[in-house]
Write a protein that holds these residues in place. Structure first.
Motif, PDB file in Angstrom:
ATOM      1  N   ALA A 192       0.826  -1.209   0.000  1.00 14.95           N
ATOM      2  CA  ALA A 192       0.000   0.000   0.000  1.00 14.95           C
ATOM      3  C   ALA A 192       0.860   1.258   0.000  1.00 14.95           C
ATOM      4  N   ASP A 193       0.431   2.249  -0.796  1.00 12.26           N
ATOM      5  CA  ASP A 193       1.037   3.569  -0.714  1.00 12.26           C
ATOM      6  C   ASP A 193       0.187   4.397   0.258  1.00 12.26           C
ATOM      7  N   ALA A 194       0.405   5.705   0.322  1.00 12.77           N
ATOM      8  CA  ALA A 194      -0.294   6.548   1.301  1.00 12.77           C
ATOM      9  C   ALA A 194      -1.817   6.502   1.116  1.00 12.77           C
ATOM     10  N   LYS A 195      -2.291   6.543  -0.126  1.00 12.09           N
ATOM     11  CA  LYS A 195      -3.736   6.528  -0.387  1.00 12.09           C
ATOM     12  C   LYS A 195      -4.361   5.181  -0.029  1.00 12.09           C
ATOM     13  N   LEU A 196      -3.709   4.113  -0.429  1.00 13.86           N
ATOM     14  CA  LEU A 196      -4.262   2.780  -0.156  1.00 13.86           C
ATOM     15  C   LEU A 196      -4.155   2.386   1.307  1.00 13.86           C
ATOM     16  N   LYS A 197      -3.200   2.942   2.014  1.00 14.87           N
ATOM     17  CA  LYS A 197      -3.033   2.620   3.434  1.00 14.87           C
ATOM     18  C   LYS A 197      -4.285   3.014   4.219  1.00 14.87           C
ATOM     19  N   GLU A 198      -4.916   4.137   3.838  1.00 17.40           N
ATOM     20  CA  GLU A 198      -6.153   4.562   4.496  1.00 17.40           C
ATOM     21  C   GLU A 198      -7.286   3.574   4.195  1.00 17.40           C
ATOM     22  N   VAL A 199      -7.337   3.083   2.964  1.00 13.44           N
ATOM     23  CA  VAL A 199      -8.382   2.139   2.571  1.00 13.44           C
ATOM     24  C   VAL A 199      -8.172   0.788   3.255  1.00 13.44           C
ATOM     25  N   PHE A 200      -6.921   0.369   3.392  1.00 16.76           N
ATOM     26  CA  PHE A 200      -6.596  -0.932   3.971  1.00 16.76           C
ATOM     27  C   PHE A 200      -6.544  -0.923   5.500  1.00 16.76           C
ATOM     28  N   GLY A 201      -6.960   0.151   6.128  1.00 14.49           N
ATOM     29  CA  GLY A 201      -6.993   0.203   7.590  1.00 14.49           C
ATOM     30  C   GLY A 201      -5.621   0.318   8.214  1.00 14.49           C
ATOM     31  N   GLY A 202      -4.685   0.990   7.564  1.00 11.99           N
ATOM     32  CA  GLY A 202      -3.353   1.206   8.118  1.00 11.99           C
ATOM     33  C   GLY A 202      -2.358   0.095   7.826  1.00 11.99           C
ATOM     34  N   LYS A 203      -2.773  -0.959   7.141  1.00 14.86           N
ATOM     35  CA  LYS A 203      -1.862  -2.070   6.815  1.00 14.86           C
ATOM     36  C   LYS A 203      -0.987  -1.683   5.625  1.00 14.86           C
ATOM     37  N   THR A 204       0.289  -2.079   5.692  1.00 14.81           N
ATOM     38  CA  THR A 204       1.208  -1.769   4.593  1.00 14.81           C
ATOM     39  C   THR A 204       1.152  -2.822   3.490  1.00 14.81           C
ATOM     40  N   THR A 205       0.931  -4.075   3.861  1.00 15.80           N
ATOM     41  CA  THR A 205       0.846  -5.160   2.884  1.00 15.80           C
ATOM     42  C   THR A 205      -0.456  -5.925   3.106  1.00 15.80           C
ATOM     43  N   VAL A 206      -1.188  -6.136   2.004  1.00 14.32           N
ATOM     44  CA  VAL A 206      -2.475  -6.820   2.084  1.00 14.32           C
ATOM     45  C   VAL A 206      -2.532  -7.870   0.985  1.00 14.32           C
ATOM     46  N   SER A 207      -3.118  -9.021   1.290  1.00 10.55           N
ATOM     47  CA  SER A 207      -3.332 -10.054   0.285  1.00 10.55           C
ATOM     48  C   SER A 207      -4.449  -9.610  -0.655  1.00 10.55           C
ATOM     49  N   MET A 208      -4.371 -10.016  -1.909  1.00 14.57           N
ATOM     50  CA  MET A 208      -5.397  -9.613  -2.872  1.00 14.57           C
ATOM     51  C   MET A 208      -6.764 -10.173  -2.497  1.00 14.57           C
ATOM     52  N   PHE A 209      -6.790 -11.252  -1.737  1.00 10.23           N
ATOM     53  CA  PHE A 209      -8.058 -11.842  -1.309  1.00 10.23           C
ATOM     54  C   PHE A 209      -8.673 -11.033  -0.164  1.00 10.23           C
ATOM     55  N   ASP A 210      -7.832 -10.456   0.684  1.00 15.76           N
ATOM     56  CA  ASP A 210      -8.314  -9.612   1.775  1.00 15.76           C
ATOM     57  C   ASP A 210      -8.677  -8.212   1.292  1.00 15.76           C
ATOM     58  N   MET A 211      -8.150  -7.825   0.149  1.00 13.00           N
ATOM     59  CA  MET A 211      -8.362  -6.484  -0.369  1.00 13.00           C
ATOM     60  C   MET A 211      -9.847  -6.180  -0.564  1.00 13.00           C
ATOM     61  N   THR A 212     -10.605  -7.087  -1.176  1.00 12.99           N
ATOM     62  CA  THR A 212     -12.016  -6.841  -1.430  1.00 12.99           C
ATOM     63  C   THR A 212     -12.804  -6.726  -0.139  1.00 12.99           C
ATOM     64  N   LYS A 213     -12.394  -7.498   0.878  1.00  9.54           N
ATOM     65  CA  LYS A 213     -13.057  -7.423   2.171  1.00  9.54           C
ATOM     66  C   LYS A 213     -12.832  -6.057   2.816  1.00  9.54           C
ATOM     67  N   LEU A 214     -11.620  -5.545   2.712  1.00  2.76           N
ATOM     68  CA  LEU A 214     -11.306  -4.243   3.291  1.00  2.76           C
ATOM     69  C   LEU A 214     -11.962  -3.100   2.499  1.00  2.76           C
ATOM     70  N   VAL A 215     -12.075  -3.264   1.197  1.00  2.55           N
ATOM     71  CA  VAL A 215     -12.684  -2.223   0.356  1.00  2.55           C
ATOM     72  C   VAL A 215     -14.196  -2.167   0.585  1.00  2.55           C
ATOM     73  N   SER A 216     -14.816  -3.294   0.857  1.00  2.00           N
ATOM     74  CA  SER A 216     -16.271  -3.312   1.051  1.00  2.00           C
ATOM     75  C   SER A 216     -16.703  -2.448   2.238  1.00  2.00           C
ATOM     76  N   LYS A 217     -15.808  -2.238   3.204  1.00  2.00           N
ATOM     77  CA  LYS A 217     -16.108  -1.363   4.353  1.00  2.00           C
ATOM     78  C   LYS A 217     -16.210   0.101   3.928  1.00  2.00           C
ATOM     79  N   HIS A 218     -15.630   0.439   2.800  1.00  2.00           N
ATOM     80  CA  HIS A 218     -15.616   1.817   2.320  1.00  2.00           C
ATOM     81  C   HIS A 218     -16.707   2.104   1.284  1.00  2.00           C
ATOM     82  N   LEU A 219     -17.605   1.146   1.061  1.00  2.00           N
ATOM     83  CA  LEU A 219     -18.692   1.345   0.104  1.00  2.00           C
ATOM     84  C   LEU A 219     -20.032   1.379   0.826  1.00  2.00           C
ATOM     85  N   LYS A 220     -20.892   2.333   0.445  1.00  2.00           N
ATOM     86  CA  LYS A 220     -22.218   2.450   1.064  1.00  2.00           C
ATOM     87  C   LYS A 220     -23.283   2.370   0.008  1.00  2.00           C
TER      88      LYS A 220
END
Length: 132
Positions: free
Chosen positions: A104-132
Protein backbone atom coordinates in the motif's frame (compact mmCIF):
# COMPACT_ATOMS: atom_id res chain seq x y z
CA UNK A 1 10.59 -80.92 -44.78
CA UNK A 2 7.20 -80.45 -46.30
CA UNK A 3 5.55 -80.90 -42.92
CA UNK A 4 7.64 -78.11 -41.41
CA UNK A 5 6.57 -75.66 -44.14
CA UNK A 6 2.89 -76.47 -43.63
CA UNK A 7 3.18 -75.86 -39.88
CA UNK A 8 4.74 -72.42 -40.38
CA UNK A 9 2.06 -71.35 -42.85
CA UNK A 10 -0.64 -72.33 -40.36
CA UNK A 11 1.05 -70.28 -37.62
CA UNK A 12 1.41 -67.32 -39.94
CA UNK A 13 -2.27 -67.55 -40.89
CA UNK A 14 -3.25 -67.67 -37.21
CA UNK A 15 -1.17 -64.58 -36.45
CA UNK A 16 -2.78 -62.65 -39.28
CA UNK A 17 -6.30 -63.57 -38.18
CA UNK A 18 -5.92 -62.27 -34.62
CA UNK A 19 -5.36 -58.60 -35.53
CA UNK A 20 -8.40 -58.62 -37.82
CA UNK A 21 -10.63 -59.72 -34.93
CA UNK A 22 -9.25 -56.99 -32.69
CA UNK A 23 -9.86 -54.39 -35.39
CA UNK A 24 -13.48 -55.47 -35.71
CA UNK A 25 -14.02 -55.08 -31.95
CA UNK A 26 -12.47 -51.62 -31.90
CA UNK A 27 -14.73 -50.26 -34.66
CA UNK A 28 -18.02 -50.37 -32.66
CA UNK A 29 -16.39 -48.45 -29.78
CA UNK A 30 -15.46 -45.61 -32.12
CA UNK A 31 -18.99 -45.51 -33.51
CA UNK A 32 -20.51 -45.25 -30.00
CA UNK A 33 -18.36 -42.26 -28.99
CA UNK A 34 -19.87 -39.74 -31.47
CA UNK A 35 -23.37 -40.59 -30.24
CA UNK A 36 -22.40 -39.62 -26.68
CA UNK A 37 -20.74 -36.43 -27.87
CA UNK A 38 -23.83 -35.49 -29.88
CA UNK A 39 -26.01 -35.93 -26.79
CA UNK A 40 -23.69 -33.71 -24.73
CA UNK A 41 -23.70 -30.97 -27.37
CA UNK A 42 -27.50 -30.81 -27.39
CA UNK A 43 -27.74 -30.20 -23.60
CA UNK A 44 -25.97 -26.78 -23.45
CA UNK A 45 -28.24 -25.39 -26.18
CA UNK A 46 -31.26 -25.97 -23.93
CA UNK A 47 -29.83 -23.70 -21.16
CA UNK A 48 -30.98 -20.10 -21.02
CA UNK A 49 -28.63 -17.12 -21.12
CA UNK A 50 -26.98 -16.23 -17.81
CA UNK A 51 -28.25 -13.02 -16.22
CA UNK A 52 -26.02 -10.74 -14.11
CA UNK A 53 -26.75 -10.48 -10.40
CA UNK A 54 -28.45 -7.18 -9.57
CA UNK A 55 -26.53 -6.85 -6.28
CA UNK A 56 -23.21 -6.61 -8.14
CA UNK A 57 -24.56 -4.02 -10.55
CA UNK A 58 -25.95 -1.71 -7.84
CA UNK A 59 -24.09 1.60 -7.76
CA UNK A 60 -22.41 2.28 -4.39
CA UNK A 61 -20.83 5.52 -3.20
CA UNK A 62 -17.21 5.21 -2.05
CA UNK A 63 -15.92 6.79 1.16
CA UNK A 64 -13.55 9.77 1.02
CA UNK A 65 -10.47 7.53 1.39
CA UNK A 66 -11.58 5.22 -1.43
CA UNK A 67 -12.75 8.14 -3.58
CA UNK A 68 -9.15 9.40 -3.67
CA UNK A 69 -8.23 6.20 -5.55
CA UNK A 70 -11.28 5.31 -7.70
CA UNK A 71 -13.20 8.59 -7.95
CA UNK A 72 -16.18 10.05 -6.09
CA UNK A 73 -18.98 8.99 -8.46
CA UNK A 74 -21.19 6.01 -7.47
CA UNK A 75 -19.91 2.79 -9.03
CA UNK A 76 -20.86 -0.91 -8.95
CA UNK A 77 -18.65 -3.10 -6.77
CA UNK A 78 -17.15 -4.76 -9.86
CA UNK A 79 -16.06 -1.43 -11.33
CA UNK A 80 -14.54 -0.36 -8.00
CA UNK A 81 -12.34 -3.47 -8.00
CA UNK A 82 -11.36 -2.91 -11.65
CA UNK A 83 -10.33 0.69 -10.96
CA UNK A 84 -8.46 -0.38 -7.83
CA UNK A 85 -6.46 -2.93 -9.85
CA UNK A 86 -5.76 -0.34 -12.53
CA UNK A 87 -4.36 1.97 -9.80
CA UNK A 88 -2.25 -0.88 -8.36
CA UNK A 89 -0.80 -1.82 -11.76
CA UNK A 90 -0.20 1.82 -12.77
CA UNK A 91 1.77 2.58 -9.59
CA UNK A 92 3.56 -0.81 -9.41
CA UNK A 93 2.19 -1.70 -5.98
CA UNK A 94 2.00 -5.46 -6.53
CA UNK A 95 4.75 -7.25 -4.59
CA UNK A 96 7.57 -8.50 -6.82
CA UNK A 97 8.31 -11.73 -4.92
CA UNK A 98 4.78 -12.70 -3.87
CA UNK A 99 2.41 -11.43 -6.57
CA UNK A 100 -0.61 -12.11 -4.33
CA UNK A 101 0.36 -9.28 -2.00
CA UNK A 102 -0.23 -5.58 -2.55
CA UNK A 103 2.10 -3.00 -1.01
CA UNK A 104 0.00 0.00 0.00
CA UNK A 105 1.04 3.57 -0.71
CA UNK A 106 -0.29 6.55 1.30
CA UNK A 107 -3.74 6.53 -0.39
CA UNK A 108 -4.26 2.78 -0.16
CA UNK A 109 -3.03 2.62 3.43
CA UNK A 110 -6.15 4.56 4.50
CA UNK A 111 -8.38 2.14 2.57
CA UNK A 112 -6.60 -0.93 3.97
CA UNK A 113 -6.99 0.20 7.59
CA UNK A 114 -3.35 1.21 8.12
CA UNK A 115 -1.86 -2.07 6.82
CA UNK A 116 1.21 -1.77 4.59
CA UNK A 117 0.85 -5.16 2.88
CA UNK A 118 -2.48 -6.82 2.08
CA UNK A 119 -3.33 -10.05 0.28
CA UNK A 120 -5.40 -9.61 -2.87
CA UNK A 121 -8.06 -11.84 -1.31
CA UNK A 122 -8.31 -9.61 1.77
CA UNK A 123 -8.36 -6.48 -0.37
CA UNK A 124 -12.02 -6.84 -1.43
CA UNK A 125 -13.06 -7.42 2.17
CA UNK A 126 -11.31 -4.24 3.29
CA UNK A 127 -12.68 -2.22 0.36
CA UNK A 128 -16.27 -3.31 1.05
CA UNK A 129 -16.11 -1.36 4.35
CA UNK A 130 -15.62 1.82 2.32
CA UNK A 131 -18.69 1.34 0.10
CA UNK A 132 -22.22 2.45 1.06
Amino acid sequence: MAKAKKATTKKAAAKKAAPKKAAKKAAPKKAAAPKKAAAKKAAPKAKSARKPNAAFMKALTPSAALAAVVGASPLPRTEVVKKLWAYIKKNGLQDAKNRRNINADAKLKEVFGGKTTVSMFDMTKLVSKHLK
